[in-house]
Design a protein around this motif. Structure first.
Motif, PDB file in Angstrom:
ATOM      1  N   ASN A   1     -20.027  30.909  50.154  1.00 16.91           N
ATOM      2  CA  ASN A   1     -20.211  32.223  50.437  1.00 16.91           C
ATOM      3  C   ASN A   1     -19.489  32.876  51.592  1.00 16.91           C
ATOM      4  OD1 ASN A   1     -22.119  35.013  50.129  1.00 16.91           O
ATOM      5  ND2 ASN A   1     -22.497  34.410  52.079  1.00 16.91           N
ATOM      6  N   SER A   2     -19.740  31.853  52.892  1.00 16.22           N
ATOM      7  CA  SER A   2     -18.838  32.207  54.020  1.00 16.22           C
ATOM      8  C   SER A   2     -17.464  32.225  53.742  1.00 16.22           C
ATOM      9  CB  SER A   2     -19.383  31.187  54.931  1.00 16.22           C
ATOM     10  OG  SER A   2     -18.344  31.379  56.284  1.00 16.22           O
ATOM     11  N   ASP A   3     -16.823  31.331  52.887  1.00 17.45           N
ATOM     12  CA  ASP A   3     -15.350  31.083  52.524  1.00 17.45           C
ATOM     13  C   ASP A   3     -14.946  32.467  51.874  1.00 17.45           C
ATOM     14  OD1 ASP A   3     -15.584  28.422  53.882  1.00 17.45           O
ATOM     15  OD2 ASP A   3     -15.522  27.376  52.163  1.00 17.45           O
ATOM     16  N   LEU A   4     -15.829  32.654  50.868  1.00 11.18           N
ATOM     17  CA  LEU A   4     -15.293  33.908  50.124  1.00 11.18           C
ATOM     18  C   LEU A   4     -15.371  35.394  50.902  1.00 11.18           C
ATOM     19  CD1 LEU A   4     -17.156  33.254  46.782  1.00 11.18           C
ATOM     20  CD2 LEU A   4     -14.867  33.141  47.232  1.00 11.18           C
ATOM     21  N   LEU A   5     -16.401  35.325  51.907  1.00  8.08           N
ATOM     22  CA  LEU A   5     -16.323  36.478  52.639  1.00  8.08           C
ATOM     23  C   LEU A   5     -15.078  36.460  53.716  1.00  8.08           C
ATOM     24  CD1 LEU A   5     -20.060  36.934  53.373  1.00  8.08           C
ATOM     25  CD2 LEU A   5     -18.633  38.262  51.949  1.00  8.08           C
ATOM     26  N   ASP A   6     -14.712  35.286  54.048  1.00  8.71           N
ATOM     27  CA  ASP A   6     -13.653  35.200  55.067  1.00  8.71           C
ATOM     28  C   ASP A   6     -12.298  35.622  54.277  1.00  8.71           C
ATOM     29  OD1 ASP A   6     -14.888  34.130  57.046  1.00  8.71           O
ATOM     30  OD2 ASP A   6     -14.388  31.874  56.839  1.00  8.71           O
ATOM     31  N   VAL A   7     -12.237  35.300  52.861  1.00  4.33           N
ATOM     32  CA  VAL A   7     -11.062  35.616  52.032  1.00  4.33           C
ATOM     33  C   VAL A   7     -10.999  37.373  51.974  1.00  4.33           C
ATOM     34  CG1 VAL A   7      -9.978  35.597  49.787  1.00  4.33           C
ATOM     35  CG2 VAL A   7     -10.744  33.648  51.063  1.00  4.33           C
ATOM     36  N   LYS A   8     -12.468  37.898  51.840  1.00  2.00           N
ATOM     37  CA  LYS A   8     -12.442  39.055  51.194  1.00  2.00           C
ATOM     38  C   LYS A   8     -12.073  39.945  52.582  1.00  2.00           C
ATOM     39  CE  LYS A   8     -15.972  42.596  50.233  1.00  2.00           C
ATOM     40  NZ  LYS A   8     -17.320  42.972  49.718  1.00  2.00           N
ATOM     41  N   TYR A   9     -12.484  39.664  53.677  1.00  5.81           N
ATOM     42  CA  TYR A   9     -12.253  40.360  55.003  1.00  5.81           C
ATOM     43  C   TYR A   9     -11.256  40.057  55.613  1.00  5.81           C
ATOM     44  CZ  TYR A   9     -16.605  42.450  53.741  1.00  5.81           C
ATOM     45  OH  TYR A   9     -17.741  43.174  53.192  1.00  5.81           O
ATOM     46  N   ASN A  10     -10.213  39.157  55.061  1.00  7.05           N
ATOM     47  CA  ASN A  10      -8.916  38.651  55.896  1.00  7.05           C
ATOM     48  C   ASN A  10      -8.889  37.987  57.167  1.00  7.05           C
ATOM     49  OD1 ASN A  10      -7.013  39.922  53.595  1.00  7.05           O
ATOM     50  ND2 ASN A  10      -7.483  41.830  54.756  1.00  7.05           N
ATOM     51  N   ARG A  11     -10.148  37.044  56.932  1.00  8.37           N
ATOM     52  CA  ARG A  11     -10.396  36.150  58.100  1.00  8.37           C
ATOM     53  C   ARG A  11      -9.726  34.707  58.102  1.00  8.37           C
ATOM     54  NH1 ARG A  11     -15.961  38.598  58.121  1.00  8.37           N
ATOM     55  NH2 ARG A  11     -16.733  36.548  56.910  1.00  8.37           N
ATOM     56  N   ILE A  12      -9.082  34.669  57.005  1.00  5.03           N
ATOM     57  CA  ILE A  12      -8.507  33.360  56.905  1.00  5.03           C
ATOM     58  C   ILE A  12      -7.205  33.284  57.900  1.00  5.03           C
ATOM     59  CG2 ILE A  12      -7.010  31.766  55.327  1.00  5.03           C
ATOM     60  CD1 ILE A  12      -9.726  32.317  54.632  1.00  5.03           C
ATOM     61  N   PRO A  13      -7.271  31.913  58.606  1.00  9.10           N
ATOM     62  CA  PRO A  13      -6.073  31.592  59.621  1.00  9.10           C
ATOM     63  C   PRO A  13      -4.886  31.796  58.993  1.00  9.10           C
ATOM     64  CG  PRO A  13      -7.880  30.155  60.063  1.00  9.10           C
ATOM     65  CD  PRO A  13      -8.176  30.902  58.868  1.00  9.10           C
ATOM     66  N   GLN A  14      -3.980  32.534  59.693  1.00  9.06           N
ATOM     67  CA  GLN A  14      -2.495  32.715  59.001  1.00  9.06           C
ATOM     68  C   GLN A  14      -1.435  31.555  59.619  1.00  9.06           C
ATOM     69  OE1 GLN A  14      -1.997  35.769  56.538  1.00  9.06           O
ATOM     70  NE2 GLN A  14      -3.707  34.973  56.703  1.00  9.06           N
ATOM     71  N   GLY A  15      -0.760  31.077  58.498  1.00  9.90           N
ATOM     72  CA  GLY A  15       0.384  30.055  58.727  1.00  9.90           C
ATOM     73  C   GLY A  15       1.213  31.052  59.888  1.00  9.90           C
ATOM     74  N   LEU A  16       2.228  30.014  60.428  1.00  9.44           N
ATOM     75  CA  LEU A  16       2.907  30.501  61.453  1.00  9.44           C
ATOM     76  C   LEU A  16       4.255  30.885  61.276  1.00  9.44           C
ATOM     77  CD1 LEU A  16       2.401  27.609  64.135  1.00  9.44           C
ATOM     78  CD2 LEU A  16       0.974  29.809  64.041  1.00  9.44           C
ATOM     79  N   GLY A  17       4.491  32.169  61.524  1.00 12.26           N
ATOM     80  CA  GLY A  17       5.818  32.982  61.219  1.00 12.26           C
ATOM     81  C   GLY A  17       6.872  32.616  62.340  1.00 12.26           C
ATOM     82  N   LEU A  18       7.981  33.207  62.150  1.00 12.22           N
ATOM     83  CA  LEU A  18       8.956  33.211  63.258  1.00 12.22           C
ATOM     84  C   LEU A  18       9.121  34.691  63.776  1.00 12.22           C
ATOM     85  CD1 LEU A  18      11.699  31.189  61.751  1.00 12.22           C
ATOM     86  CD2 LEU A  18      10.090  30.685  63.566  1.00 12.22           C
ATOM     87  N   GLY A  19       8.552  35.696  63.297  1.00 11.04           N
ATOM     88  CA  GLY A  19       8.358  36.946  63.995  1.00 11.04           C
ATOM     89  C   GLY A  19       9.375  37.863  63.422  1.00 11.04           C
TER      90      GLY A  19
END
Length: 305
Positions: A9-27
């Motif tokens: 349930n916690s994992d699905l709510l993280d997905v729903k509310y965009n709380r998943i840590p994002q991979g690193l980009g170069l800006g």
């Protein structure tokens, strides 16, 4: 161990509310839309021989070191240690080696040594012996990512090969690399050659690149589609070495992104991320902007004359 309902349930709510840590980009949004560095990720890179796979990967590693302070372990059996260090120094400075002062080379090498450890390949490794040595190195140098370049330079573990056969051997090794990533919080980029058959495929007559070799697909990795099956992300790096005007462009085709919630996605089939080699082969520009030095860069016009 079973997943609990509360954890799911916690994992699905993280997905729903965009709380998943994002991979690193170069800006750069147009770049980061497709390509992200993700911790503990097993990434496979496929490409034809002599198209600049290693150069492109080393450039991205340097970029992530500069922008995100990542540290790397490099195993590159087809390149000398000093040639790897040279490319990183040139990328860091944005200049060819003969344009860098001796004092700047020394200073930049100090930065390189803080962010990269380059294995001096003087013996043969199997995948298992390489990962074992990589673990020992991590005790003293806590790197974030590792490059294995290329996979086919690793010898087969004879005992494992006898017990499972050649097909299952690659499945076993790919699973062990995935486990190495997850257990040690390390991202591995595995550089692989494409099969010979892929070299025979060219763009059709009505294509703008008619007659030129097509980029390898995910299934063109030596050993087959099993590598794409196991990988978290798959990149196809391609360069039309015989093209009269675009030979200096490295194409990155993103073929697989297992978890798009953390950023990145597959590139459209005919719209890869294109990196143009800068003056003196000392870096790349994306959409006319130097990725590392963030300045308009048209030096390639002088380079190709």
């Amino acid at each position: 161990m079973l997943s609990t309902r509360d954890k799911l349930n916690s994992d699905l709510l993280d997905v729903k509310y965009n709380r998943i840590p994002q991979g690193l980009g170069l800006g750069i949004a147009e770049f980061d839309e497709f390509i992200r560095w993700k911790r503990s990720s097993f990434d496979v890179v496929v490409g034809h021989a002599n198209t600049g796979k290693t150069t492109t990967i080393l450039y991205l590693m340097t970029a992530f070191s500069i922008k995100k302070n990542l540290k790397w372990l490099v195993f590159s059996s087809e390149n000398s240690s000093h040639s790897v260090a040279r490319k990183i120094v040139e990328f860091k400075k944005g200049l060819p080696l003969n344009k860098i002062s001796d004092s700047d080379i020394k200073e930049t090498l100090e930065w390189v040594d803080n962010h990269f450890k380059i294995m001096d390949v003087t013996k043969l490794y199997s995948a298992r012996t390489l990962l074992k040595e990589a673990l020992e190195i991590k005790k003293d140098f806590n790197y974030d990512g590792m490059l294995i370049d290329p996979y086919n330079s690793l010898i087969k573990d004879k005992e494992l090969l006898r017990s499972v056969g050649s097909h299952e051997y690659d499945y076993q090794i790919s699973s062990e690399i995935r486990l190495f990533c997850k257990e040690n919080d390390v991202s591995v980029w595995l550089n692989c050659h494409a099969v010979t058959e892929a070299l025979r495929r060219t763009h059709p007559r009505d294509h703008e690149y008619a007659g030129h070799i097509t980029p390898p697909s995910m299934a063109d990795v030596e050993g087959g589609g099993k590598w794409g099956n196991r990988a978290d992300q798959v990149y196809s790096i391609h360069r039309m070495t015989g093209h009269p005007t675009e030979w200096m462009i490295s194409e990155i085709h993103v073929k697989k992104v297992k978890e798009t919630e953390s950023g990145g996605r597959c590139t459209p089939i005919d719209s890869p991320v294109k990196l143009r080699m800068n003056n003196g082969a000392s870096g790349f520009s994306f959409a006319g902007v130097d990725l590392l030095h963030q300045e308009d860069n048209n030096n390639y016009l002088n380079f190709i004359k």
